[in-house]
Design a protein around this motif. Structure first.
Motif, PDB file in Angstrom:
ATOM      1  N   LEU A  95      -8.494 -10.983   4.764  1.00 28.26           N
ATOM      2  CA  LEU A  95      -7.438 -11.638   4.480  1.00 28.26           C
ATOM      3  C   LEU A  95      -6.981 -11.238   2.877  1.00 28.26           C
ATOM      4  O   LEU A  95      -5.968 -11.258   2.852  1.00 28.26           O
ATOM      5  CB  LEU A  95      -7.402 -12.903   5.134  1.00 28.26           C
ATOM      6  CG  LEU A  95      -6.101 -13.382   5.185  1.00 28.26           C
ATOM      7  CD1 LEU A  95      -5.470 -12.827   5.899  1.00 28.26           C
ATOM      8  CD2 LEU A  95      -6.666 -15.039   5.195  1.00 28.26           C
ATOM      9  N   TRP A  96      -7.377 -11.868   2.068  1.00 25.45           N
ATOM     10  CA  TRP A  96      -7.201 -11.637   1.126  1.00 25.45           C
ATOM     11  C   TRP A  96      -6.773 -10.118   0.320  1.00 25.45           C
ATOM     12  O   TRP A  96      -6.200 -10.013  -0.293  1.00 25.45           O
ATOM     13  CB  TRP A  96      -8.087 -12.169  -0.477  1.00 25.45           C
ATOM     14  CG  TRP A  96      -9.180 -13.435   0.250  1.00 25.45           C
ATOM     15  CD1 TRP A  96      -9.873 -13.712  -0.122  1.00 25.45           C
ATOM     16  CD2 TRP A  96      -7.969 -14.485  -0.405  1.00 25.45           C
ATOM     17  NE1 TRP A  96     -10.092 -15.219  -0.112  1.00 25.45           N
ATOM     18  CE2 TRP A  96      -8.508 -16.245  -0.536  1.00 25.45           C
ATOM     19  CE3 TRP A  96      -6.929 -14.151  -1.028  1.00 25.45           C
ATOM     20  CZ2 TRP A  96      -7.865 -16.993  -1.299  1.00 25.45           C
ATOM     21  CZ3 TRP A  96      -5.653 -15.953  -1.760  1.00 25.45           C
ATOM     22  CH2 TRP A  96      -5.986 -16.985  -1.816  1.00 25.45           C
ATOM     23  N   ILE A  97      -8.181  -9.274   0.915  1.00 20.23           N
ATOM     24  CA  ILE A  97      -7.323  -7.746  -0.408  1.00 20.23           C
ATOM     25  C   ILE A  97      -6.123  -7.308   1.258  1.00 20.23           C
ATOM     26  O   ILE A  97      -5.185  -7.007   0.635  1.00 20.23           O
ATOM     27  CB  ILE A  97      -9.014  -6.486   1.072  1.00 20.23           C
ATOM     28  CG1 ILE A  97      -9.602  -7.254   0.031  1.00 20.23           C
ATOM     29  CG2 ILE A  97      -8.082  -5.450   0.197  1.00 20.23           C
ATOM     30  CD1 ILE A  97     -11.177  -6.510   0.544  1.00 20.23           C
ATOM     31  N   ARG A  98      -5.693  -8.067   2.170  1.00 24.25           N
ATOM     32  CA  ARG A  98      -4.467  -7.682   2.872  1.00 24.25           C
ATOM     33  C   ARG A  98      -3.882  -7.798   1.923  1.00 24.25           C
ATOM     34  O   ARG A  98      -1.952  -7.776   2.277  1.00 24.25           O
ATOM     35  CB  ARG A  98      -4.309  -7.936   4.445  1.00 24.25           C
ATOM     36  CG  ARG A  98      -3.718  -7.286   4.654  1.00 24.25           C
ATOM     37  CD  ARG A  98      -3.814  -7.444   6.982  1.00 24.25           C
ATOM     38  NE  ARG A  98      -5.585  -7.232   6.691  1.00 24.25           N
ATOM     39  CZ  ARG A  98      -6.212  -8.479   8.202  1.00 24.25           C
ATOM     40  NH1 ARG A  98      -5.984  -9.662   8.258  1.00 24.25           N
ATOM     41  NH2 ARG A  98      -7.397  -8.360   8.106  1.00 24.25           N
ATOM     42  N   LEU A  99      -3.795  -9.655   1.613  1.00 32.12           N
ATOM     43  CA  LEU A  99      -2.887 -10.247   1.195  1.00 32.12           C
ATOM     44  C   LEU A  99      -2.441  -9.748  -0.045  1.00 32.12           C
ATOM     45  O   LEU A  99      -1.007  -9.443  -0.707  1.00 32.12           O
ATOM     46  CB  LEU A  99      -2.739 -11.400   0.798  1.00 32.12           C
ATOM     47  CG  LEU A  99      -2.039 -12.615   0.220  1.00 32.12           C
ATOM     48  CD1 LEU A  99      -0.923 -12.844   1.406  1.00 32.12           C
ATOM     49  CD2 LEU A  99      -2.634 -14.340  -0.009  1.00 32.12           C
ATOM     50  N   ILE A 100      -2.895  -9.269  -0.886  1.00 31.22           N
ATOM     51  CA  ILE A 100      -2.332  -8.782  -2.195  1.00 31.22           C
ATOM     52  C   ILE A 100      -2.420  -6.785  -1.978  1.00 31.22           C
ATOM     53  O   ILE A 100      -0.871  -7.606  -2.805  1.00 31.22           O
ATOM     54  CB  ILE A 100      -3.792  -8.494  -2.986  1.00 31.22           C
ATOM     55  CG1 ILE A 100      -4.844  -9.316  -3.003  1.00 31.22           C
ATOM     56  CG2 ILE A 100      -4.141  -7.414  -4.200  1.00 31.22           C
ATOM     57  CD1 ILE A 100      -6.296  -9.761  -4.035  1.00 31.22           C
ATOM     58  N   ILE A 101      -2.356  -6.311  -1.177  1.00 35.06           N
ATOM     59  CA  ILE A 101      -1.659  -5.120  -0.369  1.00 35.06           C
ATOM     60  C   ILE A 101      -0.341  -5.443  -0.657  1.00 35.06           C
ATOM     61  O   ILE A 101       0.535  -4.989  -0.873  1.00 35.06           O
ATOM     62  CB  ILE A 101      -2.433  -5.336   0.320  1.00 35.06           C
ATOM     63  CG1 ILE A 101      -3.496  -3.639  -0.234  1.00 35.06           C
ATOM     64  CG2 ILE A 101      -1.648  -3.248   0.601  1.00 35.06           C
ATOM     65  CD1 ILE A 101      -4.870  -3.795   0.499  1.00 35.06           C
ATOM     66  N   TYR A 102      -0.272  -6.913   0.544  1.00 34.13           N
ATOM     67  CA  TYR A 102       1.074  -7.012   1.321  1.00 34.13           C
ATOM     68  C   TYR A 102       2.238  -7.660  -0.314  1.00 34.13           C
ATOM     69  O   TYR A 102       3.466  -7.305  -0.955  1.00 34.13           O
ATOM     70  CB  TYR A 102       1.041  -7.554   2.505  1.00 34.13           C
ATOM     71  CG  TYR A 102       0.935  -7.873   3.908  1.00 34.13           C
ATOM     72  CD1 TYR A 102       1.225  -6.112   3.428  1.00 34.13           C
ATOM     73  CD2 TYR A 102       0.245  -8.255   4.477  1.00 34.13           C
ATOM     74  CE1 TYR A 102       0.487  -5.819   4.829  1.00 34.13           C
ATOM     75  CE2 TYR A 102      -0.062  -8.350   5.348  1.00 34.13           C
ATOM     76  CZ  TYR A 102       0.243  -6.612   5.844  1.00 34.13           C
ATOM     77  OH  TYR A 102      -0.495  -6.667   6.702  1.00 34.13           O
TER      78      TYR A 102
END
Length: 40
Positions: free
Chosen positions: A12-19
């Protein structure tokens, strides 16, 4: 920070940073188009 990492999974953190990164790139591109259009 450990309790935050337990509440949110790593993906979720990785996805949030990518978004956030993609959103900033998109905003910069739109701003760039407006700047080029205003100067012509």
């Amino acid at each position: 920070m450990t309790d935050m990492e337990e509440r949110f999974p790593r993906g979720l953190w990785i996805r949030l940073i990518i978004y956030i990164a993609v959103g900033h790139v998109l905003a910069a591109f739109i701003w760039f188009l407006f700047e080029v259009g205003a100067n012509q």
